[in-house]
Write a protein that holds these residues in place. Structure first.
Motif, mmCIF file in Angstrom:
data_model
loop_
_atom_site.group_PDB
_atom_site.id
_atom_site.type_symbol
_atom_site.label_atom_id
_atom_site.label_comp_id
_atom_site.label_asym_id
_atom_site.label_seq_id
_atom_site.Cartn_x
_atom_site.Cartn_y
_atom_site.Cartn_z
ATOM 1 N N SER A 60 -9.656 3.077 -6.787
ATOM 2 C CA SER A 60 -9.974 4.504 -6.894
ATOM 3 C C SER A 60 -10.090 5.157 -5.523
ATOM 4 O O SER A 60 -9.714 6.322 -5.347
ATOM 5 C CB SER A 60 -11.269 4.691 -7.686
ATOM 6 O OG SER A 60 -11.149 4.106 -8.965
ATOM 7 N N VAL A 61 -10.591 4.423 -4.540
ATOM 8 C CA VAL A 61 -10.654 4.965 -3.182
ATOM 9 C C VAL A 61 -9.251 5.177 -2.641
ATOM 10 O O VAL A 61 -8.937 6.227 -2.055
ATOM 11 C CB VAL A 61 -11.479 4.038 -2.261
ATOM 12 C CG1 VAL A 61 -11.352 4.485 -0.809
ATOM 13 C CG2 VAL A 61 -12.946 4.022 -2.686
ATOM 14 N N VAL A 62 -8.373 4.190 -2.825
ATOM 15 C CA VAL A 62 -6.985 4.324 -2.361
ATOM 16 C C VAL A 62 -6.314 5.502 -3.075
ATOM 17 O O VAL A 62 -5.628 6.328 -2.451
ATOM 18 C CB VAL A 62 -6.194 3.024 -2.602
ATOM 19 C CG1 VAL A 62 -4.706 3.236 -2.330
ATOM 20 C CG2 VAL A 62 -6.737 1.912 -1.717
ATOM 21 N N PHE A 63 -6.519 5.605 -4.383
ATOM 22 C CA PHE A 63 -5.943 6.704 -5.168
ATOM 23 C C PHE A 63 -6.427 8.053 -4.620
ATOM 24 O O PHE A 63 -5.640 8.989 -4.449
ATOM 25 C CB PHE A 63 -6.355 6.551 -6.628
ATOM 26 C CG PHE A 63 -6.035 7.732 -7.508
ATOM 27 C CD1 PHE A 63 -4.785 7.870 -8.081
ATOM 28 C CD2 PHE A 63 -6.995 8.705 -7.764
ATOM 29 C CE1 PHE A 63 -4.495 8.961 -8.886
ATOM 30 C CE2 PHE A 63 -6.716 9.795 -8.567
ATOM 31 C CZ PHE A 63 -5.463 9.921 -9.133
ATOM 32 N N SER A 64 -7.716 8.164 -4.337
ATOM 33 C CA SER A 64 -8.285 9.428 -3.862
ATOM 34 C C SER A 64 -7.761 9.777 -2.476
ATOM 35 O O SER A 64 -7.422 10.939 -2.197
ATOM 36 C CB SER A 64 -9.814 9.342 -3.838
ATOM 37 O OG SER A 64 -10.316 9.046 -5.125
ATOM 38 N N ALA B 72 -13.425 -0.044 -10.968
ATOM 39 C CA ALA B 72 -12.308 -0.342 -10.055
ATOM 40 C C ALA B 72 -12.471 0.545 -8.829
ATOM 41 O O ALA B 72 -11.736 1.511 -8.632
ATOM 42 C CB ALA B 72 -10.972 -0.102 -10.752
ATOM 43 N N LEU B 73 -13.444 0.218 -7.997
ATOM 44 C CA LEU B 73 -13.805 1.069 -6.872
ATOM 45 C C LEU B 73 -12.688 1.150 -5.832
ATOM 46 O O LEU B 73 -12.310 2.243 -5.402
ATOM 47 C CB LEU B 73 -15.100 0.565 -6.237
ATOM 48 C CG LEU B 73 -15.546 1.284 -4.963
ATOM 49 C CD1 LEU B 73 -15.807 2.752 -5.243
ATOM 50 C CD2 LEU B 73 -16.792 0.608 -4.387
ATOM 51 N N PHE C 103 -6.174 -3.629 -5.476
ATOM 52 C CA PHE C 103 -6.257 -3.644 -4.025
ATOM 53 C C PHE C 103 -7.533 -4.350 -3.578
ATOM 54 O O PHE C 103 -8.593 -4.210 -4.205
ATOM 55 C CB PHE C 103 -6.247 -2.220 -3.460
ATOM 56 C CG PHE C 103 -4.964 -1.477 -3.704
ATOM 57 C CD1 PHE C 103 -3.761 -1.950 -3.198
ATOM 58 C CD2 PHE C 103 -4.954 -0.303 -4.440
ATOM 59 C CE1 PHE C 103 -2.574 -1.273 -3.421
ATOM 60 C CE2 PHE C 103 -3.785 0.386 -4.657
ATOM 61 C CZ PHE C 103 -2.581 -0.104 -4.163
ATOM 62 N N THR C 104 -7.426 -5.084 -2.484
ATOM 63 C CA THR C 104 -8.603 -5.763 -1.934
ATOM 64 C C THR C 104 -9.385 -4.805 -1.038
ATOM 65 O O THR C 104 -8.928 -3.706 -0.712
ATOM 66 C CB THR C 104 -8.173 -6.976 -1.103
ATOM 67 O OG1 THR C 104 -7.430 -6.503 0.054
ATOM 68 C CG2 THR C 104 -7.295 -7.923 -1.915
ATOM 69 N N TYR C 105 -10.560 -5.247 -0.606
ATOM 70 C CA TYR C 105 -11.340 -4.432 0.318
ATOM 71 C C TYR C 105 -10.574 -4.262 1.637
ATOM 72 O O TYR C 105 -10.571 -3.180 2.224
ATOM 73 C CB TYR C 105 -12.704 -5.071 0.593
ATOM 74 C CG TYR C 105 -13.443 -4.369 1.704
ATOM 75 C CD1 TYR C 105 -13.979 -3.098 1.511
ATOM 76 C CD2 TYR C 105 -13.571 -4.966 2.967
ATOM 77 C CE1 TYR C 105 -14.624 -2.430 2.540
ATOM 78 C CE2 TYR C 105 -14.221 -4.304 4.003
ATOM 79 C CZ TYR C 105 -14.751 -3.043 3.773
ATOM 80 O OH TYR C 105 -15.379 -2.383 4.794
ATOM 81 N N LEU D 128 0.837 -1.205 0.000
ATOM 82 C CA LEU D 128 0.000 0.000 0.000
ATOM 83 C C LEU D 128 0.871 1.254 0.000
ATOM 84 O O LEU D 128 1.926 1.272 0.641
ATOM 85 C CB LEU D 128 -0.913 0.024 1.221
ATOM 86 C CG LEU D 128 -2.077 -0.959 1.228
ATOM 87 C CD1 LEU D 128 -2.741 -0.985 2.601
ATOM 88 C CD2 LEU D 128 -3.108 -0.587 0.168
ATOM 89 N N PRO D 129 0.436 2.316 -0.686
ATOM 90 C CA PRO D 129 1.231 3.556 -0.728
ATOM 91 C C PRO D 129 1.078 4.379 0.553
ATOM 92 O O PRO D 129 0.561 5.491 0.550
ATOM 93 C CB PRO D 129 0.652 4.296 -1.944
ATOM 94 C CG PRO D 129 -0.764 3.837 -2.018
ATOM 95 C CD PRO D 129 -0.756 2.397 -1.581
#
Length: 843
Positions: free
Chosen positions: A707-711, A703-704, A737-739, A456-457
């Motif tokens: 996209s959440v991680v990106f945001s 790709a929800l 990425f997984t949930y 994870l970033p």
């Protein structure tokens, strides 16, 4: 000045006929008009010319402030700040507006010899016309036809006719309502017949202009001319107030108090000499305030101007808040520092006693020497000298440095090699520490390290500590990996937590701001007492300690103009077991809902209690934040399944931005289908947000989680109230990425997530469950609606929550050095009331 100077007669004409009246305050009396005119005439010619060149831009308050200045170096500094306040792209080295404006001034002076009449005004505000035809016809007064394909102030096609009635004086704009006779020397019953006697090119030019005028009509043309002549809006007057605050001038009737100012040169910083000023004020000459939060205190402001070669080289401002109980000497020592190259300077210094409302001003000649080694301080007061000696011992020459090279790329995961750059001959080894844990000691160059950052970033803190052959630290650097584009950070490089201090210490901070960002002020605290406030670099301040060698902590807080802040704390004189103690200061934004899920306002601090891992915590700060700035981003699903709802979703998002974005807020727009995209960066411009929402097309998969991680990553570096609003109609299909990854990342991010599930059917139970869990863990809320026409109501509810929150901060009692998730529970007294905030955090 980079413009062609007009003749003195042109200057006199402008100043007497145009400039004075154009900037005269509304309702000004004859005496005020006379005073302004006299002050304009008294200016040196080059500054008269500058005022003439900006007469359209300068506000009445700006002109008044400029005319009050007495020194040329002050006027030069004012002009520089005047243009800086109007710079449309401050992150670039050029000031595009200034360059464009001064080029137009030169063009106008070349063509017309003045800036007062209609032609130069139109040129300055709208640029050179697409075509300019001079009309020289014996039947007509001298005239010009201007054609704009797209006038800047208007944004559309426009034609103008300027004419000089009587062949003398200023050219004026021709208005069609006046009739063609105004243009003709000898108008008869048919002025057009006189025009037709001109050469064909002139007839065509005039005919084309008349045609465009007739299209909009006489009233429409007048409106368009008014827009062409519209004066640009002046920037906020705050910059003028700030500029005036840095003035060292004193009114003739100002009350004064005695003080002694001595200049020391205790060391050097790289190729500059540390120039240290010691202001000594006798306690009997100062006044104590009893109104301070810290009890009896002395409060001063020192404002300085450093002049070199008749130009303002540097200006500075310090505010001192000194508890009376801490001052053991008979004099009050106020210390300031500047880094100056060796050479001769003048220093104008003004000290204001805020409690007595008295001032002291001094002018000093500085002959700054080249300093190779630390020098002991030599102020006349021996006690002040002893106090400063310990603090000044920490002045670094800057010969030995280490700098971590920021890795490239959007965000970093997995194995990553980090390089450093070093200078100096004393570096023999480098310690690399990641998030407080030692990773490697490198004893030979190149001083590099390979790190495993995980999948994870996450934001990680890397510290590089350079040591000499005896293992003594000579330099260090610290970088945040995956900090994002908005990183704003304050870090204390002095004092050091592993050192002992008796009477004084040197506080030195490094402040990191995003590109194009600015620091409004930096505050230094000893324990909870505000000691000094600095308004410009260098961020250094000697601090005198309460008692010899006792445990204390130094805190620095840096503020940006938008209210965002960053801070750092260092314990000094701590026992060995506290040397690596991490002080975890936890900030919570809390919404309290009643039984009907409506926000509840007006609660007091006593209503709340906080538990961390079931241990009670002491609330250190409490506030109601109805007007605190908010950073909010909408993450909009544009996958193929959104085709029937996208139009309404776009309109609802735009309505949210239009109705809820205040001047202090910032909003961003992200879109996603099978990959995320940053459509609009954080901004306050509605036009940019509307542009980002336009032209979207529903296509491809979803790709929800990615996209959440990106945001959430995009929020890195932003503090304060933050909210991510997700609008999606489907479950995740394409994410890497997984949930579980997304949930962990959301917990670490600390951003409140609001999820709107659009048209999710009974088969979407798992998607609803995950969205609900994600929002509850972060202090947000989930909504599930059947149709897009319900979105405005949902956005309104989200905005109401964000504007109805409480701020609570506490210092965690958990001092364990681990990376375990810590659960938070906020309780609120009252029937059927529920406090909603993030469920916990990772230290």
């Amino acid at each position: 000045m980079t413009f062609r100077k007009p003749t003195l007669s042109a200057v006199a004409l402008v100043l007497s006929l145009g400039l004075v009246m154009s900037v005269m305050p509304a309702g000004a009396k004859d005496g005020e008009k006379k005073e302004i005119k006299e002050k304009l005439a008294a200016l040196p010619q080059e500054y008269q010319l500058w005022v003439e060149s900006v007469q359209i831009l300068i506000s009445k308050d700006e002109l008044k402030a400029f005319l009050e200045l007495e020194k040329d170096y002050q006027r030069d500094a004012f002009i520089e700040r005047f243009w800086r306040s109007r710079d449309p792209y401050p992150q670039t080295p050029r000031n595009e507006l200034q360059d464009r404006w001064m080029a137009r001034v030169e063009e106008a002076m070349t063509l017309f010899g003045n800036l007062a009449e209609d032609r130069p005004r139109i040129l300055l505000l709208n640029g050179i016309p697409t075509a300019r035809i001079l009309i020289n016809c014996t039947e007509l007064w001298p005239a010009e036809v201007w054609y704009y394909q797209r006038a800047e102030n208007l944004g559309s096609e426009m034609a103008l006719i300027f004419y000089q009635r009587g062949g003398l004086g200023a050219y004026r704009i021709f208005y069609p309502g006046a009739g063609l006779g105004d243009l003709v020397k000898f108008p008869g019953s048919d002025p057009w017949s006189s025009i037709q006697m001109c050469r064909q090119s002139h007839i065509d030019a005039l005919g084309g202009a008349f045609s465009l005028m007739n299209k909009v009509g006489a009233m429409g043309f007048m409106t368009m001319v008014a827009e062409l002549m519209d004066t640009p809006e002046s920037p906020s007057g705050e910059w003028v107030s700030s500029f005036n605050a840095y003035s060292t001038e004193m009114p003739d009737d100002a009350e004064t108090f005695p003080a002694v100012v001595e200049i020391e040169y205790p060391g050097r910083h790289q190729n500059r000499t540390v120039t240290q000023g010691v202001i000594s004020v006798d306690k009997s000459a100062a006044q104590v305030s009893e109104l301070s939060d810290i009890g009896a205190s002395y409060n001063f402001i020192a404002t300085g101007e450093i002049i070199r070669d008749d130009r303002l080289f540097d200006s500075f401002r310090y505010q001192y808040n000194l508890p009376a109980s801490q001052l053991k000497t008979e004099t009050i020592p106020l210390v300031f520092e500047r880094y100056l190259r060796p050479g001769e300077y003048e220093l104008a210094l003004r000290i204001d006693d805020l409690n007595a409302e008295k001032s002291h001003r001094v002018l000093l000649e500085l002959d700054v020497p080249r300093v190779e080694h630390l020098r002991p301080p030599e102020p006349s007061d021996p006690e002040t000298a002893r106090l400063l000696a310990e603090a000044n011992a920490a002045i670094s020459s800057g010969d030995n440095t280490i700098k971590i090279v920021q890795p490239g790329g959007r965000y970093q995961t997995g194995m990553l090699r980090i390089d450093t750059m070093t200078t100096g001959k004393d570096i023999h080894s480098v310690d690399f520490v990641l998030d407080g844990h030692e990773q490697l000691i490198k004893r030979v160059p190149p001083f590099t390290v390979e790190l495993d950052l995980g999948s994870l970033p996450r934001m990680r803190t890397l510290t590089a500590i350079a040591r000499d052959a005896q293992g003594i630290e000579v330099a260090r650097d610290q970088k945040e990996i995956n900090a994002g584009a908005h990183r704003f950070d304050a870090r204390l490089v002095e004092p050091r937590s592993n050192r002992q201090y008796q009477r004084s210490l040197r506080a030195e901070a490094q402040i990191e701001v995003p590109d194009g960002g600015a620091v409004e002020r930096v505050e230094f605290y000893l324990n909870e007492t505000l000691v000094s406030t600095l308004f410009q670099e260098p961020w250094t301040q000697p601090i005198f300690l309460d008692s010899d060698g006792e445990l204390a902590y130094v805190r620095v807080v840096a503020y940006r103009p938008d209210g965002n802040y960053a801070e750092d704390t260092v314990f000094v004189n701590a026992p060995d077991y506290m040397e690596n103690l991490e002080v975890q200061f936890v900030e919570l934004y809390i919404t309290v809902l009643d039984k009907a899920k409506h926000p509840v306002l007006g609660l007091e601090q006593e209503t709340f209690s906080v538990l961390e891992d079931e241990a009670a915590q002491e609330i250190r700060r409490f506030d109601r934040v109805t007007n605190l700035p908010i950073h909010a981003a909408i993450l909009l699903d544009i996958s193929a399944s959104m085709e029937g709802s996208l139009d309404m979703a776009q309109r609802a998002a735009l309505e949210f931005f239009q109705e809820n974005l205040t001047p202090k807020d910032r909003a961003a727009l992200m879109t996603f289908n099978d990959h995320p995209n940053l459509a609009v960066k954080f901004t306050n411009e509605l036009g940019d947000l509307a542009g980002g929402l336009a032209g979207l097309k529903a296509e491809r998969g979803t790709a929800l989680f990615d996209s959440v991680v990106f945001s959430l990553y995009y929020f890195n570096g932003i503090k304060g109230q933050r909210a991510l609003i997700i609008l999606s109609d489907g479950k995740d299909e394409h994410s890497r990425f997984t949930y579980e990854d997304t949930l962990e990342y959301a917990r670490r991010a600390g951003v409140a997530i609001y999820a709107i599930g659009l048209g999710l059917n009974k088969k979407s139970g798992d998607a609803k469950k995950k969205l609900t869990h994600l929002t509850e863990e972060t202090g947000g809320r989930s909504f599930f609606v059947e149709a897009a026409d319900q979105l405005p109501r949902i956005y309104s509810a989200i905005q109401e929550e964000l504007r109805s929150r409480y701020y609570i901060a506490y210092q965690s009692t958990n001092t364990a050095e681990d990376d375990e998730f810590r659960f938070i529970q906020v309780n609120v007294a009252g029937k059927d009331l529920k406090a909603k905030t993030l469920r916990g955090y990772y230290p």
